[in-house]
Each structure stands twice: as structure tokens, then as C-alpha cells.
Design a protein around this motif. Structure first.
Motif, mmCIF file in Angstrom:
data_model
loop_
_atom_site.group_PDB
_atom_site.id
_atom_site.type_symbol
_atom_site.label_atom_id
_atom_site.label_comp_id
_atom_site.label_asym_id
_atom_site.label_seq_id
_atom_site.Cartn_x
_atom_site.Cartn_y
_atom_site.Cartn_z
ATOM 1 N N PHE A 451 135.542 -25.919 83.520
ATOM 2 C CA PHE A 451 133.886 -25.868 83.784
ATOM 3 C C PHE A 451 133.406 -27.685 83.165
ATOM 4 N N GLU A 452 131.985 -27.749 84.123
ATOM 5 C CA GLU A 452 132.032 -28.987 83.823
ATOM 6 C C GLU A 452 130.762 -28.659 82.583
ATOM 7 N N ILE A 453 130.380 -30.285 81.879
ATOM 8 C CA ILE A 453 129.290 -30.000 80.973
ATOM 9 C C ILE A 453 128.430 -31.138 81.488
ATOM 10 N N MET A 454 127.949 -30.982 81.590
ATOM 11 C CA MET A 454 126.530 -31.514 83.221
ATOM 12 C C MET A 454 125.798 -32.053 81.322
ATOM 13 N N LEU A 455 125.215 -33.476 81.333
ATOM 14 C CA LEU A 455 124.038 -34.381 80.580
ATOM 15 C C LEU A 455 123.507 -34.643 81.543
ATOM 16 N N ASN A 456 121.906 -35.364 80.678
ATOM 17 C CA ASN A 456 121.359 -36.325 81.566
ATOM 18 C C ASN A 456 121.142 -37.676 80.094
ATOM 19 N N THR A 457 121.969 -38.083 79.654
ATOM 20 C CA THR A 457 122.211 -39.358 79.819
ATOM 21 C C THR A 457 123.769 -39.536 79.315
ATOM 22 N N PRO A 458 124.513 -40.979 79.155
ATOM 23 C CA PRO A 458 125.519 -40.974 78.758
ATOM 24 C C PRO A 458 126.010 -41.073 77.553
ATOM 25 N N VAL A 459 124.268 -41.576 76.758
ATOM 26 C CA VAL A 459 124.158 -40.928 75.321
ATOM 27 C C VAL A 459 125.505 -40.065 75.262
ATOM 28 N N ILE A 460 125.096 -38.902 75.438
ATOM 29 C CA ILE A 460 125.455 -37.875 74.675
ATOM 30 C C ILE A 460 127.430 -38.189 75.093
ATOM 31 N N GLU A 461 127.594 -39.017 76.226
ATOM 32 C CA GLU A 461 129.160 -38.501 76.348
ATOM 33 C C GLU A 461 129.545 -39.228 75.439
ATOM 34 N N ARG A 462 129.685 -39.776 73.956
ATOM 35 C CA ARG A 462 130.537 -39.767 72.762
ATOM 36 C C ARG A 462 130.159 -38.778 72.595
ATOM 37 N N ILE A 463 129.769 -37.851 72.521
ATOM 38 C CA ILE A 463 129.588 -36.981 71.403
ATOM 39 C C ILE A 463 130.068 -35.477 72.561
ATOM 40 N N ALA A 464 130.445 -35.854 74.050
ATOM 41 C CA ALA A 464 130.907 -34.714 75.067
ATOM 42 C C ALA A 464 132.425 -34.345 75.247
ATOM 43 N N LEU A 465 132.450 -36.798 75.764
ATOM 44 C CA LEU A 465 134.028 -36.568 75.536
ATOM 45 C C LEU A 465 134.885 -36.265 74.568
ATOM 46 N N PRO A 466 134.734 -36.500 73.395
ATOM 47 C CA PRO A 466 135.882 -35.851 72.125
ATOM 48 C C PRO A 466 135.908 -34.452 72.234
ATOM 49 N N TYR A 467 134.609 -34.035 72.654
ATOM 50 C CA TYR A 467 134.567 -32.451 72.305
ATOM 51 C C TYR A 467 135.472 -32.011 73.559
ATOM 52 N N ALA A 468 135.027 -32.554 75.016
ATOM 53 C CA ALA A 468 136.919 -32.226 76.038
ATOM 54 C C ALA A 468 137.680 -32.487 75.848
ATOM 55 N N GLN A 469 137.976 -33.193 75.181
ATOM 56 C CA GLN A 469 139.563 -33.478 74.782
ATOM 57 C C GLN A 469 139.993 -32.432 73.933
ATOM 58 N N ASN A 470 138.787 -31.765 73.383
ATOM 59 C CA ASN A 470 139.779 -30.874 72.469
ATOM 60 C C ASN A 470 139.823 -29.556 72.890
ATOM 61 N N LEU A 471 139.173 -28.961 73.967
ATOM 62 C CA LEU A 471 139.128 -28.625 74.652
ATOM 63 C C LEU A 471 140.434 -27.899 75.491
ATOM 64 N N GLN A 472 141.131 -29.724 75.749
ATOM 65 C CA GLN A 472 141.643 -29.851 77.005
ATOM 66 C C GLN A 472 143.371 -29.438 76.083
ATOM 67 N N LYS A 473 143.082 -29.676 74.482
ATOM 68 C CA LYS A 473 144.210 -29.346 73.601
ATOM 69 C C LYS A 473 144.641 -28.269 73.815
ATOM 70 N N ILE A 474 143.885 -26.934 74.096
ATOM 71 C CA ILE A 474 144.306 -25.641 74.161
ATOM 72 C C ILE A 474 143.569 -25.095 75.981
ATOM 73 N N GLY A 475 144.123 -26.014 76.411
ATOM 74 C CA GLY A 475 144.162 -25.955 77.854
ATOM 75 C C GLY A 475 143.017 -25.729 78.969
ATOM 76 N N ILE A 476 141.521 -25.170 78.141
ATOM 77 C CA ILE A 476 140.759 -25.551 78.878
ATOM 78 C C ILE A 476 140.156 -26.745 79.760
ATOM 79 N N LYS A 477 140.161 -26.523 81.027
ATOM 80 C CA LYS A 477 139.651 -28.294 81.215
ATOM 81 C C LYS A 477 138.278 -27.820 81.075
ATOM 82 N N ALA A 478 137.521 -29.170 80.888
ATOM 83 C CA ALA A 478 136.196 -29.217 80.738
ATOM 84 C C ALA A 478 136.150 -30.879 81.380
#
Length: 610
Positions: A451-478
Motif C-alpha cells: 500500500f501507499e502512505i499519502m502525506l501532505n508535507t515532506p516534513v512527515i517523511e522523516r516519520i513515515a519512511l522509517p515506518y515503511a522500512q519497518n513494515l518492509q522487514k515483515i514483507g509489507i511493501k509500503a
């Protein structure tokens, strides 16, 4: 009550059917008063001189320069389309005006008085005879009814906010009455006092282009209102300047004394927050509300701060009257998120403690309630009246509501985080997923969980990107995608997203807006704030208990019960918050001392130093 948020950074079907012409005036049956309080009694009596928190002799003058990380393409406040420009509330007014040192009390503005029966089955407003539009024409009952009807017709969120308002009717030369289709909803009279009033005659006339104005469409024509300011100049999407009106009809009203002290207020819009901050730092803007822990900690060591030309403050006022939930919101309209176990698994991959240690400088706290930071937040196991309310819907809500306190997973250490990921994998296995190679796939369909995580500002990328990397550790493509504010708003309205990062501000008096946030009817309607698509009979019943609570104790208990059930359904992966505002501003202002209890009052009651 919907929390009306003003300030910086961090608010259908056919028109109503009129009542019979035989509907009599309500005046003889009601007691008229100068205001209304949803919680407790009014502080200010009829004829009060001004609010206690203002400086009644504050000088008028000076130019205020503000910025915003956004854009705009609409000056029409009635419709739910486009990006409405910041500050448009300076041009328009509501029937009543809120006090900043009370919990949900409001007093006469366009309406000089209000009346309602003991069963709250209707509300009447008597308009101020001096209220006028900027062209000198009086504000009329027809304007009020027009504004209400068009808001219902062209703003889908109002369908739920005003859903129990059956009809509006002129009941006197300056008197308008709204009748409700139910009794006992003590919030509805106050809600109607928040109605933004627009000029019917202006909207129904011809614009500069020779065509009749269209209130159903976005517009960049400079509007005419009844408010304190007018728009002096505007560059679409780039900047807008508001100018104080010398001919404003209400300048001497008690609710306006000490307010609106700047001669001009200018907003400049930016697409990059770092460029925006440099504009403040370089003196091109006057005020900054900080939203980044690292910048607050490390970026203010420059001459203007060191020598006192820029002041820094941390103020709690704006947070004393509200709760909040912010986080990653899965769209239940997507098949993969309909299973509660999948949604719960997503929370185990969010390592807040690691983020707080590494990039937040330990400034934030993890949200664990839909009403976080207020007395309405649930905790522990349900007891007393809250337990009684939950037992009424026992067969419609998760069983663990009664046996398990909601707690977010705790990480911050390698072992704890690994344990959390194992729990996430176990939940996904129960939901019919397994890891094949490096992918988490649906056992029946073989389709990867992505799935895709949609943000309205790049500011939140510093939160969302580590979260997506954590999800990828269990095989979820975020994947993470930041879009501009226009696209974010439009896709949110049309439910064109997988996971959305946003949230809800909550007042201390939750009410009718809860049906819009998580009611079944709003789930099927584009444009409401039911982003997740929550449609649940148990939650619907609890929303009604909140709205029709008989007293404050029952209201608090019902809200806590609703909070608890929402949490146990795992509709949101809660993120984090700060319960005070981090402010920086050039030393060119003054303000009342002390500030009002529930607001910093900026810029409404501040003024320029002379």
C-alpha cells in the motif's frame, strides 16, 4: 462540538424545506439572552463591557506578516471544494462569537441575542439591527437562511454537522428560528451560532465578468463580507493581504473590543518549509509556530534570537481546551484493511520510542486516545457509568474492551522491536497472510500486502519512511508519497488513498461532529472527515449516547466508552503529539497579560508596538 481551529500551522441534497407559513414567532415562549454555554454557566452577563482577557485600549495599526506552508485557489467559504484561503474568517462573521476564557461559551455578534426552549427542540436568533455588509446593506434573516441552505447543499461535511436541523424560518423582522427533528441535543443551538453568514444579494448578483456569480463553484473574486477586514490585494496561490475596515459596523461591540488590532495582515504561501523558515529568520515574516523538534532544539542559535530581537516561548493555552488524535489511517474501503488483525499488526511496526530518542529530542508523547490530552480520554478498564454504557452495546463491540486496557506497543530497544514484529507477523497469519520469500502475501489470492502512505508535507517523511522500512522487514511493501496540499485535500475527499496521515482535533464537548468522524452514514459520503470509512453499529449507538447525554458526568462516561471502542478496533496507528505550542516571533508585538486560559489569542488580541 466541532473544534474550530484558527491560526497558523498547526475548520447535497436539495435545500431545506421551509416550514408552513403558519409557523408562529417563538419570541413569546422563549427567554432571550446574550449568549449560550454548552458546559456550565455563562461568565459574562448581558451588557458586559468587554471580555476580561483583552486590552480595551489596544492601539490599532501596524502590519502583520505571516506565512503558511500551503497554497489556495478558493475565496468562497461556503463550498467544500479547492483550498480555501487562510484568513477568510476575517472577512466573514458568524451569528455568535466564542469567548477564549470559557469552555464553549459564545456571545452575540451578528445575532444580538439567542433563545431556545428547555428541551432544545429549536433555537432562535435576533439579529443586530446595526449589522451591515461592506456595501452598507443590512444583514438580514434572508442572508442567514441562504447561508445555511447553501452550506448544506455544497459542503458535504455540513450534511452531518447539521443533519438534525429540520428547517429554518423567518419568525420576525430580525428573527430567525431553526427547528430540530429531535429533542435533548443541547449542543445544536450553539452549533447554529457558528454559522458563517454570507450576503445573499451579492452572490445572486452579477460579477465583474458580467456573469451571475456561482456559489457552488470555487472563486477568486474578492468577496464582500460583514467582518472586520476586507481583502486589499491577492495573488492567487501566492499571497493575500487583509486590511482593517474603517467602516466596520461592529467595531464598538463588546465582543469585539480589544480584537483585530493590526491595520493589515498579509499571508505569503510557501511550498518548502525550510525556505519558509528562512523567510522568518531573515525578517521577511513576523511569527513562527514551530512543528519540528530538531529545528526547535538546534536552529535558533542566530543573532536575532541571541540579542532578543526574536522571542521564543512555549505556551499551553491553545491545548487546554482540546484533545487530539493524529496518525496513519488505513482506508477500510480497501479490502486488505477490513480485517481488524491487519490494522492492529500495522501498529506493532511503528517504533515511536526510537523516533523520540533519535529525532524528536524526547519532546513528544505517544497518543493513546482519540481524545488525548483531555479528561475525555479513556484509561485502565471501564468502571462505573462508563461500564454501564458499554454493557448496553456489549454484543456489538469487541470483547477485549472489557478485559484489556488499550496500550500501544513499546519499542525503542532491539529486543522489544523484534518482539513487536513477531506479534505483527502472528496477527497477519491469523488474518490469512504468510511470508513467501520477502513478501507478505494473502494465502488465498497470493497477492502481496502492499500500500501507499499519502502525506501532505515532506516534513512527515522523516516519520513515515522509517515506518515503511519497518513494515518492509515483515514483507509489507509500503511506499511513501508526499503530495501538494491541493492534491492531498482532493484525494482525501474522494477516498483515493490507501493510508493517510492526518488526524482530528477534539473539543472538550464532543457532539454532533462525532457522527461525521466515525458514523456509518458519513463513511459512504465523500468529503466528510470519516477518512477511515468506519461503519459499525456499536460505534453508531455510542455516538448517540455522547450526543444525547443528560449531564456532564454521563457525557464524559459516554465519550470514554466511545474512545475505548474506537481504540480496540485499531482504526488508526496513533503517532505523537506535543501539548504546548512552540512560538517564535520578532519583538514588534505586545499582548494582554495574562493571556486567556484557552488560547494564545494570536493574532486576534495582540497588537503592534507603537
Amino acid at each position: 462540538m466541532r473544534l474550530l481551529v484558527s491560526g497558523l500551522r498547526g475548520g447535497f441534497s436539495a435545500a431545506l424545506v421551509a416550514l408552513s407559513l403558519a409557523w408562529p414567532s417563538m419570541a413569546a415562549d422563549l427567554n432571550w439572552t446574550n449568549g449560550i454555554s454548552v458546559i456550565g454557566e455563562l461568565k459574562y452577563p448581558p451588557g458586559f463591557k468587554h471580555f476580561d482577557y483583552v486590552n480595551p485600549t489596544a492601539p490599532k495599526g501596524g502590519d502583520l506578516r505571516l506565512t503558511e506552508l500551503a497554497t489556495f485557489d478558493n475565496l468562497n467559504p461556503v463550498i467544500n471544494k479547492g483550498n480555501i484561503v487562510l484568513g477568510i474568517g476575517l472577512v466573514y462573521e458568524t451569528l455568535m462569537k466564542s469567548s477564549l476564557d470559557e469552555s464553549f461559551s459564545s456571545y452575540g455578534l451578528i445575532a444580538e441575542s439567542i433563545a431556545y426552549p428547555a428541551d432544545f427542540s429549536s433555537v432562535s436568533f435576533k439579529l443586530n439591527p446595526n449589522a451591515k455588509w461592506a456595501d452598507g446593506q443590512p444583514v438580514t434573516v434572508d442572508d442567514v437562511l441562504f447561508s445555511f441552505e447553501k452550506a448544506k447543499e455544497y459542503d458535504q461535511s455540513k450534511l452531518f454537522y447539521y443533519q438534525h436541523v429540520k428547517a429554518g424560518k423567518k419568525t420576525g423582522d430580525r428573527e430567525v428560528t431553526f427547528e430540530f427533528d429531535l429533542k435533548g441535543n443541547r449542543e445544536l443551538p450553539a452549533i447554529m451560532g457558528q454559522l458563517i453568514v454570507v450576503p445573499k444579494h451579492w452572490w445572486e448578483s452579477t460579477g465583474p465578468n458580467g456573469k451571475k456569480r456561482d456559489i457552488s463553484a470555487t472563486s477568486l473574486e474578492l468577496p464582500m463580507g460583514s467582518g472586520t477586514y476586507k481583502i486589499k490585494s491577492m495573488k492567487p496561490g501566492s499571497s493575500i493581504t487583509y486590511e482593517l475596515r474603517d467602516d466596520y459596523w461592529g467595531k464598538d461591540l463588546n465582543v469585539n473590543i480589544g480584537y483585530d488590532n493590526f491595520r493589515t495582515i498579509n499571508y505569503t504561501f510557501f511550498s518548502d518549509i525550510n525556505v519558509e523558515f528562512e523567510a522568518f529568520r531573515g525578517g521577511s515574516s513576523d511569527y513562527w509556530s514551530e512543528n519540528e523538534a530538531k529545528r526547535w532544539k538546534t536552529a535558533y542559535d542566530f543573532p536575532a534570537v541571541r540579542d532578543g530581537r526574536i522571542k521564543k516561548e512555549e505556551l499551553e493555552n491553545d491545548y487546554r481546551n482540546s484533545g487530539v488524535l493524529v496518525g496513519f489511517i488505513p482506508n477500510l474501503r480497501r479490502e486488505m484493511f477490513k480485517d481488524q488483525r491487519v490494522r492492529e499488526a500495522l501498529n506493532y511496526a511503528f517504533d515511536f520510542e526510537e523516533l523520540n530518542r533519535t529525532i524528536f529530542y524526547m519532546q513528544y508523547s505517544r497518543i493513546n486516545s482519540y481524545y488525548y490530552g483531555s479528561e475525555l480520554a479513556s484509561s485502565g478498564l471501564p468502571q462505573g457509568k462508563e461500564l454501564e454504557i458499554l454493557n448496553e452495546v456489549k454484543d456489538l463491540i469487541p470483547a477485549d474492551v472489557f478485559t484489556e486496557e488499550y496500550k500501544n506497543p513499546v519499542g525503542g530497544e532491539p529486543k522489544k522491536f523484534r518482539d513487536n514484529l513477531r506479534k505483527a507477523v502472528a496477527l497477519l497469519k491469523e488474518a490469512g497472510y504468510e511470508i513467501r520469500g520477502r513478501d507478505m502475501v494473502n494465502v488465498k489470492t497470493g497477492k502481496p500486502l502492499a500500500f501507499e502512505i499519502m502525506l501532505n508535507t515532506p516534513v512527515i517523511e522523516r516519520i513515515a519512511l522509517p515506518y515503511a522500512q519497518n513494515l518492509q522487514k515483515i514483507g509489507i511493501k509500503a511506499t511513501v508519497r508526499s503530495v501538494d496540499s491541493s492534491q492531498f485535500v482532493e484525494r482525501s475527499r474522494k477516498r483515493d488513498f490507501d493510508v493517510l496521515y492526518t488526524g482530528w482535533a477534539q473539543s472538550l464537548n464532543p457532539g454532533n461532529e462525532q457522527a461525521e468522524y466515525w458514523g456509518s452514514k458519513s463513511a459512504a459520503t465523500d468529503g466528510t472527515q470519516n477518512y477511515a470509512g468506519i461503519s459499525d453499529p456499536g460505534i453508531d449507538k455510542l455516538i448517540q449516547r455522547v450526543i444525547f447525554s443528560k449531564d456532564r458526568d454521563e457525557h464524559v462516561a459516554a465519550t470514554k466508552a466511545l474512545d475505548r471502542v474506537l481504540l480496540h478496533h485499531h482504526y488508526v496507528v496513533p503517532s505523537y503529539t506535543l501539548r504546548y505550542a512552540r512560538l517564535a516571533y520578532w519583538d514588534k508585538f505586545d499582548r494582554p497579560k495574562p493571556l486567556p486560559k484557552y488560547s494564545s489569542g494570536f493574532p486576534s488580541i495582540w497588537w503592534a508596538k507603537q
